[in-house]
Design a protein around this motif. Structure first.
Motif, short mmCIF file in Angstrom:
data_model
loop_
_atom_site.label_atom_id
_atom_site.label_comp_id
_atom_site.label_asym_id
_atom_site.label_seq_id
_atom_site.Cartn_x
_atom_site.Cartn_y
_atom_site.Cartn_z
N GLY A 207 0.78 -1.23 0.00
CA GLY A 207 0.00 0.00 0.00
C GLY A 207 0.81 1.27 0.00
O GLY A 207 0.32 2.31 -0.39
N PHE A 221 -3.50 8.85 -12.69
CA PHE A 221 -4.82 9.45 -12.49
C PHE A 221 -4.87 10.88 -13.02
O PHE A 221 -5.79 11.63 -12.71
CB PHE A 221 -5.23 9.39 -11.02
N ASN B 78 2.14 2.29 -22.66
CA ASN B 78 1.02 2.25 -21.73
C ASN B 78 0.05 3.40 -21.99
O ASN B 78 0.35 4.34 -22.72
CB ASN B 78 1.49 2.25 -20.27
N ARG B 142 0.86 -11.20 -3.65
CA ARG B 142 1.05 -10.00 -4.47
C ARG B 142 0.36 -10.22 -5.82
O ARG B 142 0.52 -11.27 -6.45
CB ARG B 142 2.54 -9.74 -4.70
N GLN B 147 -1.40 -0.97 -13.98
CA GLN B 147 -1.21 0.23 -13.16
C GLN B 147 -2.52 0.57 -12.48
O GLN B 147 -3.58 0.13 -12.91
CB GLN B 147 -0.74 1.41 -14.01
N PRO B 148 -2.47 1.36 -11.41
CA PRO B 148 -3.72 1.80 -10.79
C PRO B 148 -4.53 2.57 -11.83
O PRO B 148 -3.97 3.29 -12.64
CB PRO B 148 -3.28 2.74 -9.68
N GLY B 149 -5.84 2.40 -11.81
CA GLY B 149 -6.68 3.12 -12.75
C GLY B 149 -6.80 2.42 -14.10
O GLY B 149 -7.53 2.86 -14.96
N HIS B 153 -7.25 -3.01 -12.94
CA HIS B 153 -7.40 -2.57 -11.56
C HIS B 153 -8.87 -2.29 -11.24
O HIS B 153 -9.37 -2.69 -10.19
CB HIS B 153 -6.55 -1.32 -11.33
N ASP B 171 -6.10 -3.45 -2.67
CA ASP B 171 -5.17 -2.46 -3.22
C ASP B 171 -3.77 -2.57 -2.63
O ASP B 171 -2.78 -2.28 -3.30
CB ASP B 171 -5.70 -1.03 -3.00
N ASP B 172 -3.70 -3.00 -1.36
CA ASP B 172 -2.39 -3.09 -0.72
C ASP B 172 -1.53 -4.22 -1.28
O ASP B 172 -0.34 -4.29 -1.01
CB ASP B 172 -2.55 -3.30 0.79
N LEU B 174 -1.23 -4.84 -4.57
CA LEU B 174 -0.95 -4.64 -5.98
C LEU B 174 0.50 -4.28 -6.26
O LEU B 174 1.13 -3.56 -5.51
CB LEU B 174 -1.84 -3.51 -6.54
N VAL B 175 1.01 -4.83 -7.34
CA VAL B 175 2.32 -4.45 -7.84
C VAL B 175 2.14 -4.05 -9.31
O VAL B 175 1.48 -4.76 -10.07
CB VAL B 175 3.31 -5.62 -7.74
N THR B 176 2.69 -2.90 -9.69
CA THR B 176 2.54 -2.42 -11.05
C THR B 176 3.56 -3.07 -11.97
O THR B 176 4.76 -2.96 -11.73
CB THR B 176 2.74 -0.90 -11.09
N MET B 177 3.10 -3.79 -12.98
CA MET B 177 4.02 -4.42 -13.93
C MET B 177 3.40 -4.44 -15.31
O MET B 177 2.20 -4.64 -15.45
CB MET B 177 4.31 -5.86 -13.52
N LYS B 190 7.22 -16.98 -7.64
CA LYS B 190 7.80 -16.48 -6.38
C LYS B 190 6.81 -15.56 -5.70
O LYS B 190 5.69 -15.93 -5.42
CB LYS B 190 9.10 -15.76 -6.68
N ASP B 191 7.23 -14.29 -5.46
CA ASP B 191 6.35 -13.43 -4.65
C ASP B 191 5.13 -12.91 -5.39
O ASP B 191 4.15 -12.55 -4.76
CB ASP B 191 7.15 -12.29 -4.01
N ILE B 192 5.18 -12.87 -6.73
CA ILE B 192 3.97 -12.49 -7.47
C ILE B 192 3.09 -13.73 -7.56
O ILE B 192 3.38 -14.67 -8.29
CB ILE B 192 4.31 -11.98 -8.89
#
Lengths: 261, 330
Positions: A207, A221, B78, B142, B147-149, B153, B171-172, B174-177, B190-192
């Protein structure tokens, strides 16, 4: 008298910031650019205050600073060890030089895909990138510093039959302190750069993702004023650290010792 | 004496600054709208959902419909980059999902949707056996997504709103890739632990042992929806009606071409994606992979995004966000 000079410097700085601000505002008001590209000064300040009050930007800043401090500490320790080894032993000197030749030209971001494979995407990956970008210039600086110490100092130490650690503590470190300080300054600047770019790629783990993530989030955004407020915080921290920390440190050490003007 | 020079210096610096400003502002003033020869700049992204654009490009459909037109294709990484390029007036047409379009519209970008492009099977894939629904995620998991938005997402948030009555529950995690990075991270096991992605990545992931889909796009939304839409700036639409019409016609021709000639389309696309032709044919005829110009899901996306604060307002009239003659589902 000295205080006066310092005060004057700040006055000059504030004067110029005001001028730049006025120019900025008049461009924004001219309506030539969309506010999505060129937000007005009060929009930026408003957005900065909003994110301060909500605590968002404070949390992200503390997260970033925490990562920087951790990585700078690790970086300094590794750089010290490597450069002391390379000063004390010919074998290590060759090794360290080779390592620098290989690793120094590699930008941390170029290593990113590998680092994700090795360490995943958590904060340890970011620490790794920062340490990588800090260590090599610092080793260069420190070993130049150590090498610039007149040999007679070291011989003096050997004459007194000082051990390795005593030589380091009483001779190598004080005598090369200006180089050390320059190294830390370079390290700090490079750490910031590495940190922000890494955070922009990684996103939030848990987060909260630091100032780079804050700016990235504002970008996706389309909150342009928010992007600028993130940049302002980065600039402010840069100025604060330069003025409060490095200048004070310089005054208390190398200037006081008469090693530099 | 000294004081005088310093005042003079300041004067010089200020003059330079203002001259600089003047130059910058006059640079921007050059006429971009010269009428000789038609021009259009189109941005696409990578993925099978953009297939009609590749057909349009390779078969030169636009050039056939409007001889003398100069088409400039750009592939950008993107949606944010496309949006920024359109804002800076470097692009006339961009292709993206509905949520990023709405975010731009909400912030004051002057653009509208011109056509639908594709519906697509997208979904959340995980390798962990014990994760069967989004309720099974723990705080150590994870989830990778663009990306957010992004539409991924927003869809995940929609599912969260339904399951947990709080859209931001996951939301906590999330990882952007980017899609390819996310796929590699997921396959590394692994972690994802999960990846919200689209074709061809989702197909490749699901081919692997133990990978399974726990949430599809249409489950998240509760219905089928348009994945990618074409968006044009007001400036392009208003200043170049001829090019705009030719572009819309060409886009629809390209969509029809895929419908009528799937084999030939697969051959063209195979070159583009560096995949075997059979694989591409399988992908573009996959259930749920639809190319059509009808736009579906506008109201659901808008209502959800307003309700959860991703955008600040709903459009008053559908004509605020789509051009005339665009088919959409009410």
């Amino acid at each position: 008298m000295k205080n006066n000079l310092l005060g004057k410097r700040y006055l000059v700085r504030i004067f110029w910031i005001l001028i730049l601000g006025i120019i900025w505002e008049s461009i924004a008001l001219s309506g030539r650019f969309s506010p999505l590209i060129f937000p007005s000064v009060q929009n930026v300040i408003e957005s900065l205050f909003k994110s301060i009050i909500s605590g968002e930007i404070i949390g992200e800043t503390l997260y970033s600073l925490n990562l920087i401090c951790k990585s700078l500490f690790i970086g300094i320790i590794i750089a010290m060890v490597l450069s002391i080894l390379s000063v004390r032993s010919k074998v290590f000197e060759g090794l360290v030089e080779t390592l620098i030749a290989i690793a120094h030209p590699l930008p941390g971001i170029a290593l990113l895909p590998l680092i994700i494979l090795w360490l995943g995407t958590g904060s340890s990956a970011i620490v790794f990138i920062i340490v990588h970008s800090v260590v090599w210039p610092m080793v260069l600086n420190l070993s130049t510093g150590f090498k610039s110490i007149p040999n007679i100092y070291k011989q003096l130490g050997d004459n007194y039959e000082l051990g390795l650690f005593e030589i380091i503590r009483h001779i190598l470190i004080p005598a090369s302190f200006p180089y050390f300080l320059a190294g830390v300054k370079i390290g700090w600047a490079r750490a910031w750069r590495a940190l922000i770019s890494a955070e922009m790629v990684f996103g939030a783990a848990g987060g909260i993702g630091g100032l780079g993530w804050f700016i990235f989030k504002k970008r996706v955004f389309m909150d342009t004023a928010g992007i600028y407020s993130g940049l302002i915080v980065i600039v402010l921290i840069g100025i604060l650290v330069e003025d409060m920390l490095f200048n004070k440190l310089e005054k208390a050490t190398v200037k006081k010792w008469g090693m530099s003007i | 004496m000294r004081k005088k020079t310093s005042i003079k210096n300041i004067g010089i610096i200020l003059t330079i600054l203002f001259i600089g400003l003047f130059i910058i502002s006059s640079c921007n003033n050059k006429d971009t709208n010269e009428t000789k020869g038609y021009k259009i700049s189109i941005a696409e992204q990578y993925g099978l959902a953009y297939a009609p654009l590749q057909i349009m490009k390779e078969n030169k459909i636009m050039e056939k419909n409007l001889p003398d037109v100069e088409v400039n294709w750009e592939q950008l990484g993107n949606t944010a980059a496309i949006r920024e390029a359109m804002l800076a007036d470097k692009l006339d047409v961009g292709f993206m999902a509905i949520p990023p379009f709405l975010i731009g519209w909400d912030k004051g970008m002057e653009w509208k949707m011109a056509s639908g492009l594709s519906q697509s099977p997208i979904g959340l894939v995980t390798y962990k056996e014990d994760i069967k629904t989004i309720k099974d995620f723990t705080k150590n998991d994870r989830i990778a997504l663009p990306q957010p938005g992004s539409v991924q997402h927003i869809l995940l948030s929609m599912a969260c709103e339904r399951e947990f009555s709080d859209a931001k529950t996951l939301d906590d995690l999330l990882v952007t890739m980017k899609h390819p990075d996310g796929m590699n991270a997921l396959l590394g096991r692994k972690d994802i632990t999960a990846h919200f992605t689209s074709p061809p990545y989702i197909f490749k992931e699901l081919e692997q042992d133990g990978m399974h889909e726990i949430l599809s796009g249409s489950e998240a939304m509760g219905r089928d929806f348009t994945f990618i839409v074409g968006v044009t700036t007001n400036k392009f639409h208003d200043d170049n009606p001829v090019v705009y019409d030719a572009f819309i016609k060409s886009l629809h021709d390209a969509i029809e071409f895929i419908h009528n000639n799937p084999e030939e389309s697969a051959e063209i696309l195979a070159d583009q994606y560096k995949l075997p032709k059979e694989e591409v044919l399988e992908y573009i005829t996959w259930e749920g992979m639809e190319y059509n110009s009808n736009i579906e899901g506008i109201y659901e996306f808008t209502d959800f995004m307003v309700r959860n604060g991703y955008i600040s307002k709903k459009f008053d009239d559908i004509d605020d966000i789509i051009w005339e003659d665009v088919e959409y589902e009410k």
